[in-house]
Design an enzyme around this catalytic site. Structure first.
Site, mmCIF file in Angstrom:
data_model
loop_
_atom_site.group_PDB
_atom_site.id
_atom_site.type_symbol
_atom_site.label_atom_id
_atom_site.label_comp_id
_atom_site.label_asym_id
_atom_site.label_seq_id
_atom_site.Cartn_x
_atom_site.Cartn_y
_atom_site.Cartn_z
ATOM 1 C CE LYS A 441 36.281 35.586 41.954
ATOM 2 N NZ LYS A 441 37.441 36.156 41.254
ATOM 3 C CE1 TYR A 442 34.278 38.736 43.479
ATOM 4 C CE2 TYR A 442 33.612 37.826 41.359
ATOM 5 C CZ TYR A 442 34.513 38.533 42.138
ATOM 6 O OH TYR A 442 35.658 39.032 41.575
ATOM 7 C CD GLU A 495 42.686 48.230 43.073
ATOM 8 O OE1 GLU A 495 43.723 48.110 42.400
ATOM 9 O OE2 GLU A 495 42.164 47.289 43.713
ATOM 10 C CG MET A 523 47.547 45.801 50.624
ATOM 11 S SD MET A 523 46.645 44.244 50.451
ATOM 12 C CE MET A 523 45.878 44.483 48.850
ATOM 13 C CD GLU A 538 38.262 39.462 44.084
ATOM 14 O OE1 GLU A 538 38.057 38.352 43.567
ATOM 15 O OE2 GLU A 538 37.639 40.479 43.774
ATOM 16 C CD GLU A 547 47.237 36.046 40.982
ATOM 17 O OE1 GLU A 547 46.537 36.958 41.473
ATOM 18 O OE2 GLU A 547 46.865 35.345 40.020
#
Length: 824
Positions: A441-442, A495, A523, A538, A547
């Site tokens: 993924k990264y 965050e 955010m 992500e 989500e």
């Protein structure tokens, strides 16, 4: 890989009963100990009872077919007196039940270790004779009582006979009652020995017909060659008339094939002409038999399958794949299933090898039967064991995950997990840690950020904002990408989790320094110093948007410059119908809260069969095997915004999807599987789509599919069509998001022929895909203007226009989000 247990089926006769008291080992204990110590077997299989039990049962419950003409009145009177004595003894047995010591092979608790027991082969729970059915059930209850008394791990019961398909519900009802013996503390499993195929069906391309559903009072077709002692009971006038009508309707089937041919695996059949099921090319009689049993038994957790490979494997991969979604605990491998290789050693066909490897994820126990009969010229009895050990020790079919993922995915196979709610809940560090260990993924994110930076001017300082930074893995990706692309940028990290923010503070102090500025807050309303050229997130879930990535990124779009780039730029949700006995059973556990069957779950799917097929189906209206539901793109430049720069409403994120799937093989629908694909940037993406994941992001394990369960299982015949409706909805105040779903099933039929949905002669649920069935048009047939109707496909010209008969439907799941929703 784990060692699969293999059992040795002891040849007849079984060891004698104990002659010395405990603790001296019995002959059976000694045989088990010697077998396991001198070979590589793990278990021993043997019948629970012996021929003495059969002899007593037949003496009590059956009467020989005798002629009366040659008997004198005195002889007839004497015979009647003897019968009365036997009938009295039989009724006492029916009242009290039970086995005798000389009728059992296993009599001690100490003998139950490392043992697999089988029930009597001669019992007929599905006999056309009502008396034989009931007396067989009483006898089997006696065997089950002995198995429960000794805490035997399993009792394997022979399959019903295909020729007696009309009486399969009686068989299933008896099994259901057995499962209730012993109460909730019962330990012994019941496993039905189901043949992998019906050879007659493979030859004739259709299931064998059953015998008429009337009470048999003659020895013709009777497996025992006797009549039941209960067969003289009165029959109601209504039942007699019904039996006569059924007998007349099935006369052509019974007169052409009067014999009852026993198949070695325990299933019976007769030769038949092609049935309407033949057009589908789907050999499913034996699976359908199992489906009926487990459905009537309510998917009982102590009920499983012993898959008997005596008969040839069906040639269809789809027909074999059905068993991967069933609770196959044992695989019966007789010596006759093996073929000799060039040197005479027993081996399995390549198709059988591939099938066993595919079944290995269920970790079944293999039972080798008849290996001491010297069917092969080389190798001896142990050659079968050595070969099966070799086959089962090889790696199974790849599941798309790398070996490095085993540490993190172990124990999660078919485990129902509630989806994460990162907006409502603050994740723990352990959860972050698991997801951060996925290098794929990264690596994909770093590549996408590098390509996006490379498309920006080299002589400027840019701005990159990471939203939902968590513990900072995407921040680290961004810093590496800046070095690779040779670009300069101000990096901001946002965050909302106060605990994860502590980790960000630590990494800034120790690793990043002035390269990164961190901001605490949501955010959707936090402020940052300047707009960015690239925004990285992500927030994706197993279904892409589950989500709340769309809602979160809508609120963060104000960070972007007018020409700014979002990574990901878009993502799509996909759905497919699946069958899985395990998932269906688990979601219906009484310990689960109300609405559990209307709640989506994240599942690492293992014992799951994707039942749809590619192509348009019979009608040509069906889509792909896995179909796209909807798409979200970022940034959206066409939204109406409020004063803060956020969308005024969330109605633009509601979605609906309608799909039609082709079902090539008869199956039971237990739910829907949800997948996603994400376009990060340029040609870089992420995918858990079962057909594309190996190309887009191979070996990635951060996401498991989403499972949409059904409240009730839905049977789908071969060649049917499944219409799926799925919605993503929100409330008027934009405070919660939820999914709703429902399904309908149809059969395509020819409009210019009289049609009806009917059964095959043997009562099974096979339906011809051509629709050329007898009878009058169904009142449920859709009108030509019904949704999804199409008569333009070229394949319809040979049969006339195709129409649809509706054969099933579920209720709406999770209406108004009453059971499952995600909060904003």
């Amino acid at each position: 890989m784990p060692r699969h247990p293999i059992a040795f089926s002891l040849p007849s006769p079984a060891p004698s009963l104990p002659t010395t008291p405990r603790p001296n080992p019995s002959p059976l204990q000694q045989t088990i100990s010697n077998t396991l110590s001198s070979t590589d077997y793990d278990l021993v299989a043997l019948p629970l009872t012996n021929t003495a039990w059969q002899d007593r049962w037949e003496r009590l419950c059956l009467r020989p077919v005798e002629e009366d003409e040659d008997l004198t009145p005195e002889q007839l009177a004497e015979r009647d007196r003897e019968r009365e004595k036997v009938d009295l003894e039989a009724d006492i047995w029916r009242r009290d039940g039970g086995l005798r010591r000389d009728e059992v092979n296993v009599s001690r608790l100490e003998e139950s270790q490392a043992v697999i027991t089988t029930a009597a082969e001669w019992l007929e729970l599905d006999s056309p004779d009502e008396g034989i059915r009931f007396d067989s059930e009483i006898a089997l209850r006696s065997e089950m009582a002995q198995a429960l008394y000794l805490s035997l791990p399993v009792l394997i019961i022979p399959a019903p006979q295909l020729i007696n398909r009309a009486f399969l519900p009686s068989y299933a009802r008896a099994i259901s009652n057995l499962l209730h013996m012993g109460g909730s503390s019962a330990f012994t499993q019941i496993s039905i020995r189901i043949p992998i195929s019906d050879p007659v069906e493979l030859i004739t391309q259709g299931p064998a017909p059953s015998i008429p559903q009337n009470t048999a009072t003659t020895p013709t077709g009777n497996k025992h060659k006797r009549i039941s002692s209960l067969s003289t009971r009165p029959t109601s006038m209504h039942q007699a008339q019904l039996n006569q009508m059924i007998n007349q309707a099935n006369n052509t089937n019974t007169t052409s094939n009067p014999q009852n041919l026993r198949i070695a695996s325990g299933a019976s059949s007769t030769m038949s002409a092609k049935s309407t099921a033949g057009a589908t090319g789907d050999p499913s009689s034996t699976w359908e038999m199992w489906d009926c049993i487990r459905t009537l038994c309510g998917y009982h957790p102590r009920l499983s399958v012993t898959l008997d490979l005596t008969n040839p494997l069906p040639p269809s991969v789809g027909a074999l794949a059905r068993w991967t979604a069933e609770p196959v605990k044992y695989i019966w491998l007789p010596a006759g299933s093996f073929i000799p290789n060039a040197k005479g050693y027993p081996v399995l066909s390549k198709a059988c090898q591939a099938f066993l490897r595919g079944m290995s994820k269920q970790n079944p126990t293999y039972v080798l039967h008849g290996t001491s009969m010297q069917k092969h010229s080389a190798g001896g009895p142990n050659a079968y064991l050595q070969y099966v050990r070799h086959i089962t020790s090889q790696p199974p079919t790849p599941n798309g995950l790398p070996p490095s993922a085993d540490e993190f995915t172990s124990g999660y196979a078919d485990y129902l997990q509630a989806p994460l709610q990162p907006l409502m809940d603050d994740l723990g560090s352990a959860t972050y840690d698991i997801f951060e260990r996925d290098p794929v993924k990264y690596r994909q994110y770093e590549e996408a950020i590098t390509l996006a930076l490379s498309d920006l001017p080299a002589n400027k300082t840019h701005v990159v904002t990471v939203v939902g930074a968590g513990r900072g893995p995407l921040v680290a990706c961004t810093l590496r990408a800046l070095t690779r692309a040779n670009r300069q940028a101000n990096v901001y990290a946002v965050e909302k989790n106060p605990n994860a923010f502590i980790t960000l503070q630590e990494r800034k102090a120790i690793e990043w320094g002035d390269q990164v500025e961190i901001f605490f807050g949501d955010m959707r309303n936090v402020e940052v110093p300047e707009k960015c050229d690239i925004m990285v997130s992500e927030l994706l879930g197993s279904f892409g948007d589950n989500e709340l990535s769309p809602e979160c990124l809508d609120g963060a779009m104000r960070f972007l410059k007018p020409t700014g780039i979002s990574i990901p730029t878009s993502y799509t949700a996909h759905v497919a119908p699946i069958s899985s006995s395990k998932l269906f059973h688990d979601v219906h556990q009484p310990t689960r809260p109300a609405g559990a069957t209307e709640t989506p779950y994240v599942v690492m799917m293992s014992q799951v069969n994707l039942i749809s097929g590619d192509g348009g189906g019979v009608s040509g209206r069906c889509g792909e095997k896995v179909q796209q539901c909807w798409q979200f793109e970022h940034p959206r430049r066409d939204l109406i915004l409020d004063a803060s720069g956020a969308p005024l409403t969330n109605t633009h994120n509601t979605r609906s999807a309608r799909h039609i799937f082709h079902i090539p093989h008869a199956a039971t629908l237990h739910g829907l599987a949800g997948y996603f694909e994400a376009h990060l940037y340029s040609n870089v993406g992420l995918s858990i789509h079962p057909d594309n994941a190996h190309r887009v992001s191979p070996d990635m394990f951060s996401w498991f599919p989403l499972y949409f369960p059904l409240k009730e299982a839905l049977y789908l015949p071969s060649g049917s069509e499944l219409e799926v409706n799925l919605w993503r909805l929100c409330d008027s105040r934009g405070r919660k998001i939820w999914y709703e779903w429902s399904v309908e099933s149809y059969l395509s039929v020819s409009q210019n022929l009289p049609t009806s949905a009917g059964l095959t002669p043997n009562g099974s649920r096979h339906v011809s895909s051509s629709g050329a069935l007898g009878g009058q048009p169904s009142p449920l047939m859709d009108a030509p203007f019904s949704p999804g109707f199409s008569s333009s496909n070229s394949s319809q010209n040979q049969m006339g226009d195709l129409n649809r008969i509706k054969i099933g439907q579920t209720s709406l799941h999770n209406p108004a989000g009453v059971h499952s929703w995600v909060g904003l």
